[in-house]
Design a protein around this motif. Structure first.
Motif, mmCIF file in Angstrom:
data_model
loop_
_atom_site.group_PDB
_atom_site.id
_atom_site.type_symbol
_atom_site.label_atom_id
_atom_site.label_comp_id
_atom_site.label_asym_id
_atom_site.label_seq_id
_atom_site.Cartn_x
_atom_site.Cartn_y
_atom_site.Cartn_z
ATOM 1 N N LYS B 23 0.811 -1.225 0.000
ATOM 2 C CA LYS B 23 0.000 0.000 0.000
ATOM 3 C C LYS B 23 0.847 1.279 0.000
ATOM 4 O O LYS B 23 0.365 2.354 -0.347
ATOM 5 N N SER B 24 2.117 1.169 0.410
ATOM 6 C CA SER B 24 2.962 2.371 0.491
ATOM 7 C C SER B 24 3.537 2.780 -0.875
ATOM 8 O O SER B 24 4.212 3.797 -0.984
ATOM 9 N N LEU B 25 3.266 1.983 -1.880
ATOM 10 C CA LEU B 25 3.853 2.283 -3.199
ATOM 11 C C LEU B 25 2.840 2.957 -4.132
ATOM 12 O O LEU B 25 1.663 2.616 -4.121
ATOM 13 N N ARG B 26 3.348 3.918 -4.887
ATOM 14 C CA ARG B 26 2.536 4.492 -5.974
ATOM 15 C C ARG B 26 3.277 4.273 -7.296
ATOM 16 O O ARG B 26 4.508 4.328 -7.342
ATOM 17 N N PHE B 27 2.503 4.014 -8.338
ATOM 18 C CA PHE B 27 3.121 3.684 -9.623
ATOM 19 C C PHE B 27 2.784 4.715 -10.702
ATOM 20 O O PHE B 27 1.608 5.013 -10.938
ATOM 21 N N GLY B 28 3.831 5.246 -11.295
ATOM 22 C CA GLY B 28 3.652 6.165 -12.407
ATOM 23 C C GLY B 28 4.091 5.490 -13.689
ATOM 24 O O GLY B 28 4.862 4.534 -13.659
ATOM 25 N N GLY B 29 3.603 6.001 -14.802
ATOM 26 C CA GLY B 29 3.986 5.390 -16.065
ATOM 27 C C GLY B 29 4.385 6.436 -17.088
ATOM 28 O O GLY B 29 3.804 7.526 -17.150
ATOM 29 N N PHE B 30 5.421 6.114 -17.859
ATOM 30 C CA PHE B 30 5.767 6.934 -19.017
ATOM 31 C C PHE B 30 6.020 5.990 -20.181
ATOM 32 O O PHE B 30 6.718 4.985 -20.037
ATOM 33 N N LEU B 38 -2.285 4.752 -21.668
ATOM 34 C CA LEU B 38 -3.680 4.934 -21.229
ATOM 35 C C LEU B 38 -4.325 3.584 -20.934
ATOM 36 O O LEU B 38 -5.079 3.432 -19.978
ATOM 37 N N LYS B 39 -3.981 2.591 -21.760
ATOM 38 C CA LYS B 39 -4.483 1.231 -21.534
ATOM 39 C C LYS B 39 -4.006 0.726 -20.166
ATOM 40 O O LYS B 39 -4.774 0.128 -19.406
ATOM 41 N N ALA B 40 -2.730 0.997 -19.864
ATOM 42 C CA ALA B 40 -2.156 0.555 -18.592
ATOM 43 C C ALA B 40 -2.868 1.220 -17.414
ATOM 44 O O ALA B 40 -3.117 0.598 -16.380
ATOM 45 N N GLU B 41 -3.217 2.486 -17.597
ATOM 46 C CA GLU B 41 -3.941 3.189 -16.525
ATOM 47 C C GLU B 41 -5.328 2.578 -16.359
ATOM 48 O O GLU B 41 -5.775 2.294 -15.247
ATOM 49 N N GLU B 42 -5.972 2.339 -17.480
ATOM 50 C CA GLU B 42 -7.323 1.759 -17.471
ATOM 51 C C GLU B 42 -7.325 0.383 -16.800
ATOM 52 O O GLU B 42 -8.251 0.024 -16.076
ATOM 53 N N LEU B 43 -6.254 -0.375 -17.021
ATOM 54 C CA LEU B 43 -6.155 -1.730 -16.449
ATOM 55 C C LEU B 43 -5.697 -1.706 -14.989
ATOM 56 O O LEU B 43 -5.525 -2.757 -14.375
ATOM 57 N N GLY B 44 -5.463 -0.510 -14.447
ATOM 58 C CA GLY B 44 -5.040 -0.407 -13.048
ATOM 59 C C GLY B 44 -3.577 -0.755 -12.843
ATOM 60 O O GLY B 44 -3.139 -1.013 -11.717
ATOM 61 N N GLY B 120 8.712 -14.085 -18.736
ATOM 62 C CA GLY B 120 8.097 -13.474 -19.905
ATOM 63 C C GLY B 120 7.168 -14.461 -20.555
ATOM 64 O O GLY B 120 7.078 -15.622 -20.146
ATOM 65 N N THR B 121 6.443 -13.973 -21.522
ATOM 66 C CA THR B 121 5.615 -14.845 -22.348
ATOM 67 C C THR B 121 5.883 -14.373 -23.765
ATOM 68 O O THR B 121 6.639 -13.430 -23.964
ATOM 69 N N GLU B 122 5.275 -15.020 -24.748
ATOM 70 C CA GLU B 122 5.500 -14.580 -26.118
ATOM 71 C C GLU B 122 4.614 -13.382 -26.458
ATOM 72 O O GLU B 122 4.680 -12.857 -27.560
ATOM 73 N N HIS B 123 3.800 -12.916 -25.516
ATOM 74 C CA HIS B 123 2.918 -11.779 -25.768
ATOM 75 C C HIS B 123 3.584 -10.484 -25.324
ATOM 76 O O HIS B 123 4.556 -10.495 -24.594
ATOM 77 N N SER B 124 3.026 -9.360 -25.787
ATOM 78 C CA SER B 124 3.602 -8.093 -25.364
ATOM 79 C C SER B 124 2.499 -7.062 -25.144
ATOM 80 O O SER B 124 1.336 -7.310 -25.451
ATOM 81 N N GLY B 125 2.866 -5.912 -24.577
ATOM 82 C CA GLY B 125 1.890 -4.861 -24.310
ATOM 83 C C GLY B 125 1.291 -4.986 -22.918
ATOM 84 O O GLY B 125 1.386 -6.041 -22.284
ATOM 85 N N PRO B 126 0.672 -3.903 -22.423
ATOM 86 C CA PRO B 126 0.126 -3.903 -21.066
ATOM 87 C C PRO B 126 -0.956 -4.967 -20.854
ATOM 88 O O PRO B 126 -1.085 -5.517 -19.755
ATOM 89 N N GLU B 127 -1.704 -5.288 -21.912
ATOM 90 C CA GLU B 127 -2.752 -6.318 -21.772
ATOM 91 C C GLU B 127 -2.145 -7.659 -21.411
ATOM 92 O O GLU B 127 -2.833 -8.532 -20.876
ATOM 93 N N ALA B 128 -0.879 -7.856 -21.724
ATOM 94 C CA ALA B 128 -0.229 -9.140 -21.481
ATOM 95 C C ALA B 128 0.338 -9.236 -20.058
ATOM 96 O O ALA B 128 0.769 -10.304 -19.625
#
Lengths: 280, 280
Positions: B23-30, B38-44, B120-128
């Motif tokens: 709970k003490s961590l906050r995550f930012g993305g660039f 935006l997808k990553a934000e939407e997915l939490g 890792g997996t063979e997939h990529s992107g935030p959805e993975a």
């Protein structure tokens, strides 16, 4: 109907397990490896164990040869000799041309069906048999115009009940396709495993550094050496063509890496990646 | 503690998901790819989205570079320049030597940690991204004697909370081992895929004839071409050595098949099969 499995391992065992719900069928087993046969009986894979191949054949309506190709080529002509007109023999060998060649012109040729189940795991023996192994999997039937139409239809029924869908092609076509799609995968897995084991003497390091990717790529190197040494020789000509084509492709990528042409490498990998559209 | 993920794809995204319970961590993305961010934000996956890298860096305590190696080499020195003494930057690139070389002698070198998650997996992107991707997986830390002891300890805590176990080695050792155990698997998968696609123009045939074995062996050919074209070049020298060794092994097996020496082939496959004792 009495079905005899010669070679009660992964494939033979899975075939009887897939048909266990059919109450009209009885399963017999014959295997040079006595321990495997008794294990298969204990696991409920077969109902009857035979010590003599002749007794086993006399007892059966359908004989399934689920042993390596070399063994099939050796015993198939002799068994065909002694069949009565209603008996059928089917082989599940992984190459088809040399097997079909071994019975070309045999007076009982029409009582033989050449088949190849496209299914398996890297494990072997009756303990590895699975009742669902063939569900939705392809059974390739080769040179079916040479088999008796009625025997063929009755075997097709059985195969569909075991979960297979059916494809037909000539034995030569089969061996050519399989060289590229299956045999070459085994070659590259064994070779990758050997290369890594040779350079990394410490198994601990391999285990620590191997992502699931490495594991997946060398999985086939766990396959049965006796089965695969036979297949490589039986389908020698096509397998060597496959290795030749593979070496040529490897050379292309190697040269691109040597000259650091990133965009060429990218294009090459993008091309190779088309496989994902084919395999789901 | 504010953690910035540069590159919110499979690896970056899985790292924040693995730590969501803290709970003490906050995550930012660039991410240069606005849609992915935006997808990553939407997915939490991330709590805050930054449009400017400078704002993002000012905000963070720990910066994780989860982008391809070439990008890391490009931005790492510049970001190191502008860090204040308590900030830490970590890279998750797949090769380590060229990255470490890019900051050798940098006045803030001790605020950098070179890391490689073996997952890792063979997939990529935030959805993975997957919250459990790193559970029980290895995080390799390289040249750690060059990183500040306190920053190192605090990052190790974080990594263990994300599910990793830790291994330490030099950047050169890392690149040598990975060339054999990981990079070569990717080379052979892409090449196999290309060979088969070239010979079998009909995808339907491949699908019908491909057992799970082929699927497993070419799985890595589904990986990201941009990531892997970079890796092959970044680790060029070791990857070429790996290909050389592989070609030599392939030649051995090829010759055995040519001369039909079944017992030699058997022995070769039996040797390669030792991998099963290492990988469970």
């Amino acid at each position: 109907m009495n079905i005899l499995i010669v070679g009660v391992g992964l494939i033979g065992g899975s075939f009887t397990l897939s048909l266990k719900k059919e109450k009209s069928l009885r399963f017999g087993g014959f295997d040079k490896n006595q321990a495997a046969m008794l294990k298969a009986e204990e696991l409920g894979i077969i109902d009857e164990v035979f010590d003599s191949i002749d007794d086993a054949i006399n007892w059966s309506d359908v004989i399934i040869l689920a042993i390596p190709v070399k063994g099939i080529k050796m015993i198939l002509p002799t068994i065909l000799d002694q069949l009565n007109p209603n008996q059928l023999i089917v082989d599940f060998g992984s190459t088809k041309k040399s097997i079909c060649d071994a019975v070309t012109g045999h007076r009982n040729r029409s009582q033989f069906i050449a088949a190849h189940p496209i299914a398996g795991t890297e494990h072997s023996g009756p303990e590895a048999a699975l009742s669902g192994l063939f569900k939705g999997k392809n059974l390739i039937l080769c040179d079916t115009e040479k088999s008796d139409a009625e025997l063929l239809r009755s075997f097709e029924d059985l195969a569909v009940k075991a979960g297979f869908y059916l494809t037909k092609m000539s034995a030569s076509e089969h061996d050519r396709h399989l060289a590229y799609i299956s045999h070459l995968s085994h070659v590259t897995s064994y070779v990758l495993s050997q290369t890594v084991l040779d350079k990394e003497k410490n198994g601990e390091v391999i285990l620590d550094l191997a992502g699931s990717g490495f594991e997946s790529t060398v999985r086939l190197a766990k396959s049965s050496p006796s089965m695969w040494s036979t297949i490589f020789i039986e389908n020698k000509e096509m397998v060597l063509k496959g290795i030749e084509a593979y070496k040529e492709e490897l050379g292309k990528l190697e040269n691109m890496i040597k000259s650091e042409s990133e965009s060429d490498i990218f294009d090459y990998l993008e091309e190779g990646r088309r496989i994902r559209k084919i395999l789901k």
